[in-house]
Motif scaffolding. Structure first.
Motif, PDB file in Angstrom:
ATOM      1  N   LEU A  77       0.827  -1.207   0.000  1.00  0.00           N
ATOM      2  CA  LEU A  77       0.000   0.000   0.000  1.00  0.00           C
ATOM      3  C   LEU A  77       0.863   1.259   0.000  1.00  0.00           C
ATOM      4  N   GLN A  78       2.104   1.133   0.472  1.00  0.00           N
ATOM      5  CA  GLN A  78       2.991   2.292   0.490  1.00  0.00           C
ATOM      6  C   GLN A  78       3.416   2.707  -0.920  1.00  0.00           C
ATOM      7  N   ASN A  79       3.178   1.842  -1.906  1.00  0.00           N
ATOM      8  CA  ASN A  79       3.538   2.155  -3.286  1.00  0.00           C
ATOM      9  C   ASN A  79       2.401   2.805  -4.056  1.00  0.00           C
ATOM     10  N   ILE A  80       1.295   3.097  -3.365  1.00  0.00           N
ATOM     11  CA  ILE A  80       0.123   3.709  -4.003  1.00  0.00           C
ATOM     12  C   ILE A  80       0.083   5.186  -3.647  1.00  0.00           C
ATOM     13  N   ASP A  81      -0.205   6.027  -4.624  1.00  0.00           N
ATOM     14  CA  ASP A  81      -0.220   7.470  -4.385  1.00  0.00           C
ATOM     15  C   ASP A  81      -1.320   7.889  -3.422  1.00  0.00           C
ATOM     16  N   SER A  82      -2.504   7.259  -3.542  1.00  0.00           N
ATOM     17  CA  SER A  82      -3.614   7.623  -2.655  1.00  0.00           C
ATOM     18  C   SER A  82      -4.643   6.508  -2.648  1.00  0.00           C
ATOM     19  N   TYR A  83      -5.410   6.441  -1.565  1.00  0.00           N
ATOM     20  CA  TYR A  83      -6.491   5.462  -1.461  1.00  0.00           C
ATOM     21  C   TYR A  83      -7.376   5.823  -0.279  1.00  0.00           C
ATOM     22  N   LYS A  84      -8.513   5.149  -0.187  1.00  0.00           N
ATOM     23  CA  LYS A  84      -9.384   5.264   0.975  1.00  0.00           C
ATOM     24  C   LYS A  84      -9.336   3.945   1.746  1.00  0.00           C
ATOM     25  N   MET A  85      -9.378   4.036   3.058  1.00  0.00           N
ATOM     26  CA  MET A  85      -9.339   2.852   3.908  1.00  0.00           C
ATOM     27  C   MET A  85     -10.472   2.944   4.924  1.00  0.00           C
ATOM     28  N   THR A  86     -11.204   1.842   5.078  1.00  0.00           N
ATOM     29  CA  THR A  86     -12.245   1.760   6.088  1.00  0.00           C
ATOM     30  C   THR A  86     -11.997   0.525   6.936  1.00  0.00           C
ATOM     31  N   ILE A  87     -11.891   0.726   8.243  1.00  0.00           N
ATOM     32  CA  ILE A  87     -11.749  -0.375   9.189  1.00  0.00           C
ATOM     33  C   ILE A  87     -12.998  -0.380  10.059  1.00  0.00           C
ATOM     34  N   THR A  88     -13.672  -1.517  10.135  1.00  0.00           N
ATOM     35  CA  THR A  88     -14.880  -1.607  10.955  1.00  0.00           C
ATOM     36  C   THR A  88     -14.762  -2.783  11.918  1.00  0.00           C
ATOM     37  N   SER A  89     -15.382  -2.612  13.073  1.00  0.00           N
ATOM     38  CA  SER A  89     -15.536  -3.705  14.028  1.00  0.00           C
ATOM     39  C   SER A  89     -16.958  -3.620  14.571  1.00  0.00           C
ATOM     40  N   ASP A  90     -17.287  -4.490  15.516  1.00  0.00           N
ATOM     41  CA  ASP A  90     -18.631  -4.482  16.082  1.00  0.00           C
ATOM     42  C   ASP A  90     -18.955  -3.162  16.770  1.00  0.00           C
ATOM     43  N   ALA A  91     -17.937  -2.392  17.141  1.00  0.00           N
ATOM     44  CA  ALA A  91     -18.171  -1.206  17.966  1.00  0.00           C
ATOM     45  C   ALA A  91     -18.097   0.112  17.219  1.00  0.00           C
ATOM     46  N   GLY A  92     -17.606   0.123  15.988  1.00  0.00           N
ATOM     47  CA  GLY A  92     -17.503   1.408  15.306  1.00  0.00           C
ATOM     48  C   GLY A  92     -16.701   1.300  14.029  1.00  0.00           C
ATOM     49  N   SER A  93     -16.266   2.456  13.518  1.00  0.00           N
ATOM     50  CA  SER A  93     -15.543   2.464  12.257  1.00  0.00           C
ATOM     51  C   SER A  93     -14.445   3.514  12.259  1.00  0.00           C
ATOM     52  N   PHE A  94     -13.413   3.245  11.467  1.00  0.00           N
ATOM     53  CA  PHE A  94     -12.277   4.137  11.244  1.00  0.00           C
ATOM     54  C   PHE A  94     -12.171   4.308   9.746  1.00  0.00           C
ATOM     55  N   GLU A  95     -12.366   5.529   9.256  1.00  0.00           N
ATOM     56  CA  GLU A  95     -12.296   5.796   7.829  1.00  0.00           C
ATOM     57  C   GLU A  95     -11.188   6.808   7.574  1.00  0.00           C
ATOM     58  N   ALA A  96     -10.425   6.590   6.504  1.00  0.00           N
ATOM     59  CA  ALA A  96      -9.315   7.496   6.215  1.00  0.00           C
ATOM     60  C   ALA A  96      -9.145   7.677   4.717  1.00  0.00           C
ATOM     61  N   VAL A  97      -8.846   8.896   4.327  1.00  0.00           N
ATOM     62  CA  VAL A  97      -8.323   9.193   2.996  1.00  0.00           C
ATOM     63  C   VAL A  97      -6.817   9.338   3.183  1.00  0.00           C
ATOM     64  N   VAL A  98      -6.052   8.532   2.478  1.00  0.00           N
ATOM     65  CA  VAL A  98      -4.596   8.517   2.628  1.00  0.00           C
ATOM     66  C   VAL A  98      -3.958   9.039   1.342  1.00  0.00           C
ATOM     67  N   ILE A  99      -3.168  10.098   1.471  1.00  0.00           N
ATOM     68  CA  ILE A  99      -2.447  10.685   0.348  1.00  0.00           C
ATOM     69  C   ILE A  99      -0.953  10.502   0.608  1.00  0.00           C
ATOM     70  N   ARG A 100      -0.243   9.965  -0.359  1.00  0.00           N
ATOM     71  CA  ARG A 100       1.212   9.829  -0.223  1.00  0.00           C
ATOM     72  C   ARG A 100       1.969  10.752  -1.166  1.00  0.00           C
ATOM     73  N   GLN A 101       1.391  11.043  -2.305  1.00  0.00           N
ATOM     74  CA  GLN A 101       2.004  11.923  -3.288  1.00  0.00           C
ATOM     75  C   GLN A 101       0.963  12.929  -3.759  1.00  0.00           C
ATOM     76  N   PRO A 102       1.303  14.188  -4.004  1.00  0.00           N
ATOM     77  CA  PRO A 102       2.645  14.753  -3.906  1.00  0.00           C
ATOM     78  C   PRO A 102       3.048  15.159  -2.488  1.00  0.00           C
ATOM     79  N   GLU A 103       2.078  15.380  -1.588  1.00  0.00           N
ATOM     80  CA  GLU A 103       2.389  15.737  -0.198  1.00  0.00           C
ATOM     81  C   GLU A 103       1.649  14.773   0.734  1.00  0.00           C
ATOM     82  N   PRO A 104       2.368  14.124   1.661  1.00  0.00           N
ATOM     83  CA  PRO A 104       1.713  13.183   2.562  1.00  0.00           C
ATOM     84  C   PRO A 104       0.612  13.860   3.386  1.00  0.00           C
ATOM     85  N   ALA A 105      -0.557  13.216   3.442  1.00  0.00           N
ATOM     86  CA  ALA A 105      -1.685  13.775   4.185  1.00  0.00           C
ATOM     87  C   ALA A 105      -2.688  12.674   4.479  1.00  0.00           C
ATOM     88  N   ARG A 106      -3.492  12.901   5.521  1.00  0.00           N
ATOM     89  CA  ARG A 106      -4.574  11.987   5.870  1.00  0.00           C
ATOM     90  C   ARG A 106      -5.757  12.768   6.421  1.00  0.00           C
TER      91      ARG A 106
END
Length: 242
Positions: A77-106
């Protein structure tokens, strides 16, 4: 910050602890640089790593799969410029937009019951909305340790102990890409010897390009999933709060 360290965090970490225990108590890999407050700015390659399963899928039912480098799929995943990630469990969710290029950001949204926490990280700056509706600026290092708990490499790395137990289900569309679908449970060849818990299942999807597309578990404490989507989508953007 107390709302962040909540039932969702506990449930996700409980799932991780049980995965490690099922692997015979082996050490858990340290979070990769992808989980830090400042994601790696190393140049993203045009083609993601070819880590992951390499066998051609069977045309009928699940078949034995070669050893699967789960850690390599997460690292890819570190070789991808950007993506969306969603982690869910029985208790809630963690959602992220991950940008690696051109400037790292989340941009991260954590939903725990009725509480919604938002975190924006751009370079070495971070802003936190703890559910009040307004952001407070913080050093990125202050939130980096927490967000690191949701690094896919940390969450799936222990599964390499089952590398000889995966069954190849086939190739299918998952989150908008063609991916190999692999499955493991206590009856899968090699999994029982690796201490896989009876009644539990893990399914993983690895893109043809080698990166993790999805990870879904049942019977390992809190049922949970990791979903990767919108890979290199131009709509993936992270902006500082106004």
């Amino acid at each position: 910050m107390s709302s962040i360290r909540s039932a969702f965090v506990a449930a996700t970490l409980l799932s991780l602890v049980l995965v490690v225990a099922a692997c015979g108590g082996g050490s858990t890999p340290a979070p990769s640089s992808a989980a830090s407050a400042e994601p790696s700015s190393a140049g993203a390659s045009a083609e993601p790593s070819s880590a992951g399963a390499s066998a051609e899928p069977s045309s009928a039912g699940a078949s034995a799969a070669p050893s699967l480098d789960v850690t390599g799929a997460a690292e890819a995943l570190q070789n991808i410029d950007s993506y969306k990630m969603t982690i869910t469990s029985d208790a809630g969710s963690f959602e992220a937009v991950v940008i690696r290029q051109p400037e790292p950001a989340r941009e991260i949204t954590i939903t725990d019951g009725s509480t919604v926490t938002r975190i924006v990280i751009i370079g070495d700056q971070a802003w936190l909305d703890d559910g009040s509706g307004s952001y407070t600026e913080l050093p990125a290092a202050m939130v980096g340790a927490f967000t690191g708990m949701f690094d896919p490499l940390l969450l799936v790395g222990a599964a390499d102990a089952w590398s000889s137990g995966w069954a190849l289900v086939g190739t299918e569309d998952k989150n908008g890409v063609q991916a190999r679908h692999l499955h493991v449970d206590a009856t899968t060849l090699g999994a029982a010897a690796a201490g896989f818990p009876p009644g539990a299942t893990v399914d993983i999807w690895v893109a043809d390009a080698g990166y993790l597309v999805a990870w879904e578990t049942t019977g390992l404490g809190a049922d949970s999933s990791i979903q990767i989507s919108n890979v290199n989508d131009p709509a993936n953007k992270v902006e500082a709060p106004s």
